[in-house]
Write a protein that holds these residues in place. Sequence first.
Motif, PDB file in Angstrom:
ATOM      1  N   THR A 331      89.912  37.228  62.391  1.00 37.56           N
ATOM      2  CA  THR A 331      90.210  38.830  62.901  1.00 37.56           C
ATOM      3  C   THR A 331      90.344  40.264  61.335  1.00 37.56           C
ATOM      4  O   THR A 331      90.030  40.578  61.494  1.00 37.56           O
ATOM      5  N   HIS A 376      91.919  30.829  72.045  1.00 38.34           N
ATOM      6  CA  HIS A 376      92.639  29.630  72.374  1.00 38.34           C
ATOM      7  C   HIS A 376      91.892  28.590  73.812  1.00 38.34           C
ATOM      8  O   HIS A 376      92.692  28.334  74.370  1.00 38.34           O
ATOM      9  N   HIS A 383      89.657  35.422  73.717  1.00 35.31           N
ATOM     10  CA  HIS A 383      89.941  36.869  72.771  1.00 35.31           C
ATOM     11  C   HIS A 383      88.464  37.612  72.729  1.00 35.31           C
ATOM     12  O   HIS A 383      86.910  37.280  72.760  1.00 35.31           O
ATOM     13  N   HIS A 423      98.907  38.799  73.591  1.00 33.34           N
ATOM     14  CA  HIS A 423      99.600  40.233  72.591  1.00 33.34           C
ATOM     15  C   HIS A 423      99.996  40.863  73.616  1.00 33.34           C
ATOM     16  O   HIS A 423     100.688  41.740  72.294  1.00 33.34           O
TER      17      HIS A 423
HETATM   18  C1  2HG Z   1      94.641  34.892  67.292  1.00 38.57           C
HETATM   19  O1  2HG Z   1      94.126  34.289  67.991  1.00 38.57           O
HETATM   20  C2  2HG Z   1      95.480  36.402  66.915  1.00 38.57           C
HETATM   21  O2  2HG Z   1      92.972  34.853  66.212  1.00 38.57           O
HETATM   22  C3  2HG Z   1      94.145  37.581  67.206  1.00 38.57           C
HETATM   23  O3  2HG Z   1      95.483  36.186  68.791  1.00 38.57           O
HETATM   24  C4  2HG Z   1      92.892  37.825  67.958  1.00 38.57           C
HETATM   25  O4  2HG Z   1      92.079  39.001  66.951  1.00 38.57           O
HETATM   26  C5  2HG Z   1      92.301  39.190  67.733  1.00 38.57           C
HETATM   27  O5  2HG Z   1      91.825  39.769  68.572  1.00 38.57           O
END
Ligand code: 2HG
Length: 466
Positions: A331, A376, A383, A423
């Motif tokens: 991220t 995940h 994501h 989120h």
């Molecule tokens: C992650 O899993 C966070 O790192 C952020 O939920 C995900 O930036 C993102 O889209």
Amino acid sequence: MSWTTKEIVDQLAKVVEPSRIKIGADDLQFYGNDWSNLSKPNPCAIVFPTSIKEVQAIVGLANKLNFPLVPSGGRTGLSGGALAKDRELVVSFDLMNKILGFNKSDALVSCQPGVVTQVLKDFAESKGLFYPVDFASVGSSQVGGNAATNAGGVNVLRYGMTRDWIEGIKVVTGMGELLELNRGLKKNATGFDFRHLFIGSEGTLGLIVELVVELTNPPKDLNVMLMGLKSIEHTTQVLAVFKEKLDLTAFEFFSDIAMKKVLEGKKLRNPFDHIFPFYVLAEFESYSEVQLNAASESFERCIDFGYAVEGVVSQNQRQARELWEFREGITESIASYEPFKSDVSCRISQTPAFLCNLEEILNGFDPKIEAVLFGHLGDGNIHINLLKPTKMDSEEFREVCKIISESIFNLVKSFGGSISAEHGIGLTKKPYLNYSRSEVELDYMRGVKRLFDPNNIMNPGKLIDI
Ligand code: 2HG
Ligand code: ZN
């Protein structure tokens, strides 16, 4: 809102010490925003209550004068849920940040909502216990905000979401009443569990003013294995092999672009000789030879079947943390590309088909827009971050992304999945909520909102309108 800032501040100063009301431009900017950076914040003021009584008085005033409130924790949300853009009063929980009590035999800790997640994790550790909800922003997110958004993260596969660790909450409803919900009870069969309506409600029903959080025993000797794979479908095949023999604490995946950006952004050394199209990271406990053997057998099976090409495994906790950096640094490493974020999920059994369809959809759009896939995988949460090409104008980029994300949401809908796995809906996903919730459900949601917040003062405009 017909009231001026001065009038609101004057009234507030009767219920909260004036030094705890801020109207400076920097404070308005800072406390009015969250990590979504969606639009310019424009709150009327920030108030910092120190007690439940003060919170009730603030809500009472908001009802009397009819001005809206935005609850504010660590403001690490990515959907605009804590953005105050319409002259709302921001209620910051920064000063309600105490751990109030702990009972070892219950393994329950009572705390105020402004406790930073890492502080709770450290507190648990100091008692020989573990608070398992974990994600990149634990250093600044707050427990109240985590509950309000039902935060997930990297350990959901093993430990569930924030909801699963909240054994009680006190809330001040939109009407200003104080409700004490579930009171730390493990068993309670007395009808509707309102606690779970407030968890994940994104501050639209009331303000969470105290929590009872359950702790558990810490995992032992976590080991991390990072594997390079040739294709997207192999990610889920590796998951299936590892799940068969090991009790995983996390199973994450990310794509080649993610790896490249992390290597560049974080100045890390590539653990392999080249870049693979996909990577998976498996974390598991290894308190005896049994788990270590199971992990190497699983890895060998993946190599034999052609699911994985190469792998590295941590030999100690430092190496485990270093391997996590490839995943947790994504991220931050892509932040400068104005990423357009999607955070979707489907049933774990359907992730192979979902990912293949997703890849097809993304291949059908402008190849200049890079799509970073990660997430995940072990809990079905994917994501998708679309990156703005340097030469493309921000406005045009967002328009194209909206079209791409509608295709993704259609895919999500066809799989019966969720347009927001962790989120939240906030402002960014609000127009699309009907991709995941039926019209009847949405009507009931409006009904619930009207019940707890009839004057619509609690975070109006977020999640759902009444
Ligand atoms: C992650 O899993 C966070 O790192 C952020 O939920 C995900 O930036 C993102 O889209
Ligand atoms: Zn995530």
